[in-house]
Scaffold this motif. Structure first.
Motif, PDB file in Angstrom:
ATOM      1  N   LYS A  57     -38.814  44.942  -9.627  1.00 17.82           N
ATOM      2  CA  LYS A  57     -38.093  43.671  -9.583  1.00 17.82           C
ATOM      3  C   LYS A  57     -36.612  43.837  -9.875  1.00 17.82           C
ATOM      4  O   LYS A  57     -35.761  43.284  -9.162  1.00 17.82           O
ATOM      5  CB  LYS A  57     -38.713  42.689 -10.583  1.00 17.82           C
ATOM      6  N   SER A  58     -36.271  44.589 -10.924  1.00 18.61           N
ATOM      7  CA  SER A  58     -34.864  44.706 -11.317  1.00 18.61           C
ATOM      8  C   SER A  58     -34.039  45.386 -10.231  1.00 18.61           C
ATOM      9  O   SER A  58     -32.911  44.973  -9.935  1.00 18.61           O
ATOM     10  CB  SER A  58     -34.736  45.465 -12.636  1.00 18.61           C
ATOM     11  N   GLN A  59     -34.597  46.431  -9.616  1.00 16.69           N
ATOM     12  CA  GLN A  59     -33.902  47.107  -8.528  1.00 16.69           C
ATOM     13  C   GLN A  59     -33.719  46.176  -7.331  1.00 16.69           C
ATOM     14  O   GLN A  59     -32.666  46.156  -6.691  1.00 16.69           O
ATOM     15  CB  GLN A  59     -34.684  48.355  -8.090  1.00 16.69           C
ATOM     16  N   ALA A  60     -34.754  45.392  -7.028  1.00 18.81           N
ATOM     17  CA  ALA A  60     -34.679  44.473  -5.896  1.00 18.81           C
ATOM     18  C   ALA A  60     -33.622  43.400  -6.141  1.00 18.81           C
ATOM     19  O   ALA A  60     -32.842  43.053  -5.236  1.00 18.81           O
ATOM     20  CB  ALA A  60     -36.045  43.833  -5.657  1.00 18.81           C
ATOM     21  N   GLU A  61     -33.584  42.860  -7.361  1.00 14.74           N
ATOM     22  CA  GLU A  61     -32.584  41.841  -7.670  1.00 14.74           C
ATOM     23  C   GLU A  61     -31.177  42.409  -7.616  1.00 14.74           C
ATOM     24  O   GLU A  61     -30.239  41.752  -7.146  1.00 14.74           O
ATOM     25  CB  GLU A  61     -32.877  41.237  -9.044  1.00 14.74           C
ATOM     26  N   ALA A  62     -31.013  43.651  -8.080  1.00 10.43           N
ATOM     27  CA  ALA A  62     -29.694  44.290  -8.036  1.00 10.43           C
ATOM     28  C   ALA A  62     -29.262  44.521  -6.587  1.00 10.43           C
ATOM     29  O   ALA A  62     -28.090  44.322  -6.238  1.00 10.43           O
ATOM     30  CB  ALA A  62     -29.732  45.608  -8.797  1.00 10.43           C
ATOM     31  N   LEU A  63     -30.205  44.922  -5.735  1.00 15.67           N
ATOM     32  CA  LEU A  63     -29.890  45.115  -4.322  1.00 15.67           C
ATOM     33  C   LEU A  63     -29.523  43.790  -3.675  1.00 15.67           C
ATOM     34  O   LEU A  63     -28.593  43.718  -2.859  1.00 15.67           O
ATOM     35  CB  LEU A  63     -31.079  45.747  -3.602  1.00 15.67           C
ATOM     36  N   GLY A  64     -30.226  42.731  -4.052  1.00 14.11           N
ATOM     37  CA  GLY A  64     -29.901  41.408  -3.518  1.00 14.11           C
ATOM     38  C   GLY A  64     -28.482  40.997  -3.874  1.00 14.11           C
ATOM     39  O   GLY A  64     -27.749  40.452  -3.030  1.00 14.11           O
ATOM     40  N   GLU A  65     -28.082  41.261  -5.114  1.00 12.92           N
ATOM     41  CA  GLU A  65     -26.713  40.933  -5.535  1.00 12.92           C
ATOM     42  C   GLU A  65     -25.695  41.763  -4.770  1.00 12.92           C
ATOM     43  O   GLU A  65     -24.630  41.258  -4.370  1.00 12.92           O
ATOM     44  CB  GLU A  65     -26.574  41.169  -7.042  1.00 12.92           C
ATOM     45  N   ALA A  66     -25.990  43.041  -4.556  1.00  8.50           N
ATOM     46  CA  ALA A  66     -25.074  43.902  -3.813  1.00  8.50           C
ATOM     47  C   ALA A  66     -24.970  43.463  -2.354  1.00  8.50           C
ATOM     48  O   ALA A  66     -23.892  43.536  -1.752  1.00  8.50           O
ATOM     49  CB  ALA A  66     -25.544  45.357  -3.895  1.00  8.50           C
TER      50      ALA A  66
END
Length: 215
Positions: free
Chosen positions: A13-22
């Motif tokens: 989840k955390s990686q996915a959310e960070a990718l979404g922000e990027a």
């Protein structure tokens, strides 16, 4: 006019959310970004962006490599009148005494049924989804069992179809609320179209936070 989607998957989840922000920082920037868990129990997340201009393949490749995601799949999406499409493809819904329909199907309203006019719009609740249909059927069964409901709250109302069904059945106080201001606007329009102004209140509220809902 073509628009574009770019989708990828990755674990966590955390990686996915960070990718979404990027993804939101790209140029051209997406008009919307979604981060969703894939419902397979494996902890895989999908990240996607919706673009008015074609995203740069190199930028997407760099992002996927940086976050350990799979390659982005870019697809062209033809411009389409989604409201017109929904109107064509969603037939009326029957739930006990209730008949949910669009204005294009007004002639199909059976005699003796309680009609609820819902136009296709940017809000949940056409009666086709299982939760809305299930609530209408449950309400109909309770009414058949001589239950009476004078104070009704339609929480997360979407189109306000459930609130309007209660008003049609004579509930004294009916309130429809939603976290989404667009849904509240749609609810107000539907209340007016069904001649229920003054009988169904519509408010924006995060759950029970609104003082109107609490009261």
């Amino acid at each position: 006019m073509l628009t574009y989607t770019a989708l990828t998957t990755l674990p966590g989840k955390s990686q996915a959310e960070a990718l979404g922000e990027a993804l939101e920082e790209l140029d051209p920037a997406p008009t919307g970004v979604g981060v969703f868990e894939v419902e397979d129990g494996k902890g895989i997340w999908e990240v996607g962006g919706y673009f008015l201009d074609a995203p740069d393949d190199i930028d997407l490749a760099l992002l996927s490599a940086a976050f350990g995601a799979g390659p982005f799949v870019v697809s062209e999406v033809p411009d389409q009148d989604w409201v017109a499409k929904v109107r064509r493809e969603l037939p009326p819904v029957e739930a006990g005494r209730f008949f949910v329909y669009g204005s294009h199907d007004a002639a199909l309203l059976p005699e003796g049924r309680i009609g609820l006019l819902i136009e296709a719009a940017m809000a949940f609740g056409t009666g086709h989804h299982g939760t809305t249909l299930g609530c209408l059927r449950a309400y109909d069964r309770l009414l058949n069992d001589a239950q009476r409901f004078d104070n009704v709250l339609d929480l997360g109302c979407g189109t306000a179809v459930l609130a309007m069904s209660a008003a049609r059945m004579g509930a004294a106080s009916v309130l429809a609320s939603d976290i989404d201001p667009v849904a509240v606007e749609v609810a107000l329009a539907n209340v007016k179209a069904n001649g229920l102004e003054g009988r169904v209140g519509c408010v924006e509220s995060i759950g029970f936070d609104s003082p109107v809902v609490q009261a």
